[in-house]
Design an enzyme around this catalytic site. Structure first.
Site, PDB file in Angstrom:
ATOM      1  N   LYS A 105     -16.162  43.654  87.594  1.00  0.00           N
ATOM      2  CA  LYS A 105     -15.390  43.289  88.904  1.00  0.00           C
ATOM      3  C   LYS A 105     -15.142  44.532  89.595  1.00  0.00           C
ATOM      4  O   LYS A 105     -14.037  45.322  88.964  1.00  0.00           O
ATOM      5  CB  LYS A 105     -14.403  42.222  88.551  1.00  0.00           C
ATOM      6  CG  LYS A 105     -13.814  41.779  90.004  1.00  0.00           C
ATOM      7  CD  LYS A 105     -12.311  41.009  89.802  1.00  0.00           C
ATOM      8  CE  LYS A 105     -11.225  41.866  89.869  1.00  0.00           C
ATOM      9  NZ  LYS A 105     -11.096  42.402  91.058  1.00  0.00           N
ATOM     10  N   GLU A 164      -7.116  52.135  81.173  1.00  0.00           N
ATOM     11  CA  GLU A 164      -7.151  53.616  81.782  1.00  0.00           C
ATOM     12  C   GLU A 164      -5.986  53.214  82.959  1.00  0.00           C
ATOM     13  O   GLU A 164      -6.341  52.603  83.973  1.00  0.00           O
ATOM     14  CB  GLU A 164      -8.314  54.192  82.312  1.00  0.00           C
ATOM     15  CG  GLU A 164      -9.402  54.390  81.383  1.00  0.00           C
ATOM     16  CD  GLU A 164      -8.944  55.576  80.668  1.00  0.00           C
ATOM     17  OE1 GLU A 164      -8.311  56.552  81.168  1.00  0.00           O
ATOM     18  OE2 GLU A 164      -9.688  55.956  79.649  1.00  0.00           O
ATOM     19  N   CYS A 189      -5.714  59.137  89.919  1.00  0.00           N
ATOM     20  CA  CYS A 189      -4.553  58.861  88.828  1.00  0.00           C
ATOM     21  C   CYS A 189      -4.122  60.188  88.178  1.00  0.00           C
ATOM     22  O   CYS A 189      -2.886  59.973  87.701  1.00  0.00           O
ATOM     23  CB  CYS A 189      -5.314  58.022  87.838  1.00  0.00           C
ATOM     24  SG  CYS A 189      -6.919  58.653  87.720  1.00  0.00           S
ATOM     25  N   GLU A 243       4.651  56.198  89.537  1.00  0.00           N
ATOM     26  CA  GLU A 243       3.531  56.794  90.201  1.00  0.00           C
ATOM     27  C   GLU A 243       3.640  56.084  91.630  1.00  0.00           C
ATOM     28  O   GLU A 243       3.518  54.990  92.032  1.00  0.00           O
ATOM     29  CB  GLU A 243       2.311  56.162  89.437  1.00  0.00           C
ATOM     30  CG  GLU A 243       1.005  56.528  90.246  1.00  0.00           C
ATOM     31  CD  GLU A 243      -0.137  55.874  89.241  1.00  0.00           C
ATOM     32  OE1 GLU A 243      -0.111  54.618  89.045  1.00  0.00           O
ATOM     33  OE2 GLU A 243      -1.016  56.419  88.958  1.00  0.00           O
TER      34      GLU A 243
HETATM   35  P1  NAD Z   1      -4.598  47.483  90.076  1.00  0.00           P
HETATM   36  O1  NAD Z   1      -3.837  47.323  88.557  1.00  0.00           O
HETATM   37  O2  NAD Z   1      -3.999  46.597  91.095  1.00  0.00           O
HETATM   38  O3  NAD Z   1      -6.009  46.569  90.258  1.00  0.00           O
HETATM   39  C1  NAD Z   1      -7.154  47.300  89.413  1.00  0.00           C
HETATM   40  C2  NAD Z   1      -8.112  46.067  89.115  1.00  0.00           C
HETATM   41  O4  NAD Z   1      -7.657  45.091  88.433  1.00  0.00           O
HETATM   42  C3  NAD Z   1      -8.532  45.349  90.499  1.00  0.00           C
HETATM   43  O5  NAD Z   1      -9.980  44.929  90.388  1.00  0.00           O
HETATM   44  C4  NAD Z   1      -7.665  44.112  90.398  1.00  0.00           C
HETATM   45  O6  NAD Z   1      -8.456  42.909  91.044  1.00  0.00           O
HETATM   46  C5  NAD Z   1      -7.572  43.811  89.033  1.00  0.00           C
HETATM   47  N1  NAD Z   1      -6.625  42.913  88.598  1.00  0.00           N
HETATM   48  C6  NAD Z   1      -5.334  42.718  89.251  1.00  0.00           C
HETATM   49  N2  NAD Z   1      -4.743  42.000  88.658  1.00  0.00           N
HETATM   50  C7  NAD Z   1      -5.212  41.555  87.551  1.00  0.00           C
HETATM   51  C8  NAD Z   1      -5.067  40.615  86.483  1.00  0.00           C
HETATM   52  N3  NAD Z   1      -3.629  39.882  86.086  1.00  0.00           N
HETATM   53  N4  NAD Z   1      -5.937  40.751  85.469  1.00  0.00           N
HETATM   54  C9  NAD Z   1      -7.116  41.071  85.658  1.00  0.00           C
HETATM   55  N5  NAD Z   1      -7.475  41.934  86.523  1.00  0.00           N
HETATM   56  C10 NAD Z   1      -6.493  42.084  87.489  1.00  0.00           C
HETATM   57  O7  NAD Z   1      -4.805  48.922  90.371  1.00  0.00           O
HETATM   58  P2  NAD Z   1      -5.370  49.382  91.839  1.00  0.00           P
HETATM   59  O8  NAD Z   1      -4.110  49.421  92.793  1.00  0.00           O
HETATM   60  O9  NAD Z   1      -6.740  49.060  92.093  1.00  0.00           O
HETATM   61  O10 NAD Z   1      -5.732  50.727  91.386  1.00  0.00           O
HETATM   62  C11 NAD Z   1      -4.788  51.857  91.374  1.00  0.00           C
HETATM   63  C12 NAD Z   1      -4.362  52.359  90.180  1.00  0.00           C
HETATM   64  O11 NAD Z   1      -5.326  52.554  89.010  1.00  0.00           O
HETATM   65  C13 NAD Z   1      -3.169  53.326  89.909  1.00  0.00           C
HETATM   66  O12 NAD Z   1      -2.187  53.081  89.013  1.00  0.00           O
HETATM   67  C14 NAD Z   1      -4.231  54.447  89.017  1.00  0.00           C
HETATM   68  O13 NAD Z   1      -3.468  55.483  88.508  1.00  0.00           O
HETATM   69  C15 NAD Z   1      -5.212  53.548  88.114  1.00  0.00           C
HETATM   70  N6  NAD Z   1      -6.233  54.574  88.029  1.00  0.00           N
HETATM   71  C16 NAD Z   1      -6.188  55.066  86.660  1.00  0.00           C
HETATM   72  C17 NAD Z   1      -7.348  55.747  86.440  1.00  0.00           C
HETATM   73  C18 NAD Z   1      -7.705  56.679  84.973  1.00  0.00           C
HETATM   74  O14 NAD Z   1      -8.336  57.020  84.720  1.00  0.00           O
HETATM   75  N7  NAD Z   1      -6.367  56.416  83.954  1.00  0.00           N
HETATM   76  C19 NAD Z   1      -8.376  56.116  87.317  1.00  0.00           C
HETATM   77  C20 NAD Z   1      -8.247  55.616  88.444  1.00  0.00           C
HETATM   78  C21 NAD Z   1      -7.225  54.761  88.834  1.00  0.00           C
END
Ligand code: NAD
Length: 488
Positions: free
Chosen positions: A172, A247, A281, A382
């Site tokens: 997803k 991650e 990130c 963040e």
């Molecule tokens: P998010 O946590 O809002 O969403 C990420 C994914 O999780 C999306 O597909 C979302 O639909 C899904 N999701 C949301 N709630 C969920 C739940 N309850 N159960 C299962 N899935 C769920 O994050 P975002 O806003 O899309 O991305 C930004 C974040 O990602 C930042 O915190 C960034 O640091 C992190 N990030 C980390 C890395 C890494 O390598 N460590 C890389 C890229 C992004």
């Protein structure tokens, strides 16, 4: 065309619902895609389960899996321009960066194609009366959940090793940025492989993502996204004692020592903080600068930040694009207010651009806050936008202490021309990746992941494959005879 992919077929969602995909450059609707729900997740997981249990993919020749991965790598390069364009339209990032992303995705597929079948396990010395070996097997059905900032790249760091190890999966992307992932699944379809190995669902996290985590037939959850979501996922996965790889976010210190090359350190600090409008990130959003350099450094940084060309990602003159959504822009603007309220000094930015052509997009100017203190929320949390905070330090010990004063631990950087100091500091910093006189590079061969609350597990490198494998010990007694432990 329907946009979910289940059991080898493109399909609409059972409920018939759709979602609009928005261009962050001007808030226009790019297209609509199917919006799945728990029923679609159940269909997809069951298809993945059947494909795994059938064994043809999971336990068949590794050569076949390598061929699929290698074919996808080739097609990514063939379709590079179209995929990069989709990524730019969907995320707002510049086309130059989106092209680099496609190259990096290609590298991930090629690397795991090469790794496939390499490690046949090992023999273990069990003495003269036994034969003992450790073999590696796929974990099973994986739920792979990706974020919106690097949609294709983050998905590929999961998809490629999961397939290399012989798993089946349900993938997803973020509901905000599904377009490039749909294209990648089209390439996986073109590359072949049994139906049910690759499944794609689209939709929000609370419904679709949550169902992917809690489904009893799922063996492993690999998630990239925010800290709060990661916590929820870990708690939900605990119910079924599923394997979990997370991650999560980062608040990454970029330490500039007094003996660093000034011009290079400023230049990289700019890219570290403002590349992709800071929605990275590993962004160097926390600058920690030697007292002697501090004022000159902040002035130069602000001057150069003001000259960054913000605009349409498809325009080759743009150096950075908008934030991904109206909601995310509002969140970042809130942090600007929080920082001001905490007493941080706004040196530049902190507002939307004046250019009327950018008025309907989700833009915020590159923002520098000086006079920051380690306890401030803007220093510890963040922000995930074009906002950098600057703190000052006097001694090496103080720099290390500040750089480690975070709940996160994804990346950190040190700028110095003193080779011994560089090694000393790199050894003491508690982050998953440390850069010395650089910022941002990563390699498919080298592990990526976080200390502390930046995550659990590693992507890329051999460990990135291990996440998707179970080790099995097979022990054979070659002289079986009664052991008479119980004498009766
Ligand atoms: P998010 O946590 O809002 O969403 C990420 C994914 O999780 C999306 O597909 C979302 O639909 C899904 N999701 C949301 N709630 C969920 C739940 N309850 N159960 C299962 N899935 C769920 O994050 P975002 O806003 O899309 O991305 C930004 C974040 O990602 C930042 O915190 C960034 O640091 C992190 N990030 C980390 C890395 C890494 O390598 N460590 C890389 C890229 C992004």
């Amino acid at each position: 065309m329907p946009s979910l992919y289940v059991d080898g077929r493109w399909t609409a969602s059972q409920n018939g619902r759709e979602r609009e995909v928005i261009n962050p450059f001007d808030a226009s609707v790019l297209t609509t895609v199917d919006e799945a729900d728990e029923t679609d997740v159940d269909r997809a997981v069951r298809a993945a389960r059947r494909a795994f249990d059938d064994g043809d993919w999971a336990f068949g020749p590794s050569k076949r899996r390598a061929e699929v991965l290698r074919a996808v790598a080739g097609m990514l390069q063939r379709d590079k321009e179209a995929i990069a364009r989709a990524e730019t339209l969907d995320t707002g990032k510049t086309i130059a960066e989106a092209r680099i992303d496609v190259d990096d995705v290609t590298a991930a597929f090629s690397y795991y194609a090469d790794m496939t079948g390499k490690d046949a396990g090992r023999n273990v010395d069990a003495g003269p009366d036994a034969v003992s070996r450790v073999v590696y097997e796929p974990v099973g059905v994986c739920s792979l959940i990706a974020p919106w900032n690097y949609p294709l790249l983050q998905a590929s760091w999961k998809v490629a090793p999961a397939l290399a190890a012989g798993n089946t999966f349900v993938l997803k992307p973020s509901e905000i940025t599904p377009l490039s992932t749909i294209r990648m699944v089209e390439l996986l379809e073109e590359a072949g492989g049994p139906p049910g190995v690759v499944n794609l669902v689209l939709g929000d996290g609370a419904t679709v993502g949550a169902a992917m985590v809690s489904h009893p037939e799922v063996d492993l959850v690999s998630f990239t996204g925010g800290l709060l979501t990661g916590r929820k996922i870990m708690a939900s996965a605990a119910e079924g004692v599923k394997k979990v790889a997370l991650e999560l976010g980062g608040k990454n210190p970029n330490v500039v020592c007094a003996d660093a090359d000034f011009e290079t350190a400023v230049d990289y600090a700019l890219a570290a903080a403002f590349l992709d409008s800071g929605q990275v990130c590993s962004a160097g959003s926390r600058l920690i600068v030697a007292d002697e350099l501090h004022d000159r450094f902040v002035a130069e940084l602000a001057d150069r930040a003001e000259r960054i060309r913000v605009g349409d990602g498809l325009d080759p003159d743009s150096e950075t694009g908008p934030l991904v959504s109206a909601e995310h822009l509002a969140k970042v603007e809130k942090y600007v207010e929080i920082a001001r309220g905490e007493g941080a000094r706004l040196v530049t930015g902190g507002r939307r651009p004046d250019d009327p052509k950018l008025a309907s997009g989700f833009f915020l100017l590159p923002t520098v806050f000086a006079d920051c203190e380690r306890g401030m929320r803007v220093v510890q949390e963040e922000v995930f936008g074009p906002v950098v905070t600057v703190e000052r330090f006097r001694t090496e010990d103080e720099a290390v202490e500040l750089a480690n004063d975070t709940r996160y631990g994804l990346t950190g950087a040190v700028w110095t021309n003193d080779a011994s100091r560089a090694q000393r500091m790199a050894n003491r910093l508690r982050h998953g990746t440390i850069w010395i006189n650089d910022f941002h590079p990563y390699l498919p061969q080298a592990e990526w992941g976080g200390f502390g609350q930046s995550g659990v597990g590693r992507e890329l490198g051999p460990s990135g494959l291990d996440e998707y494998r179970e080790a099995k010990h097979i022990y054979q007694n070659i002289r079986p005879e009664p052991m008479r432990w119980f004498r009766g």
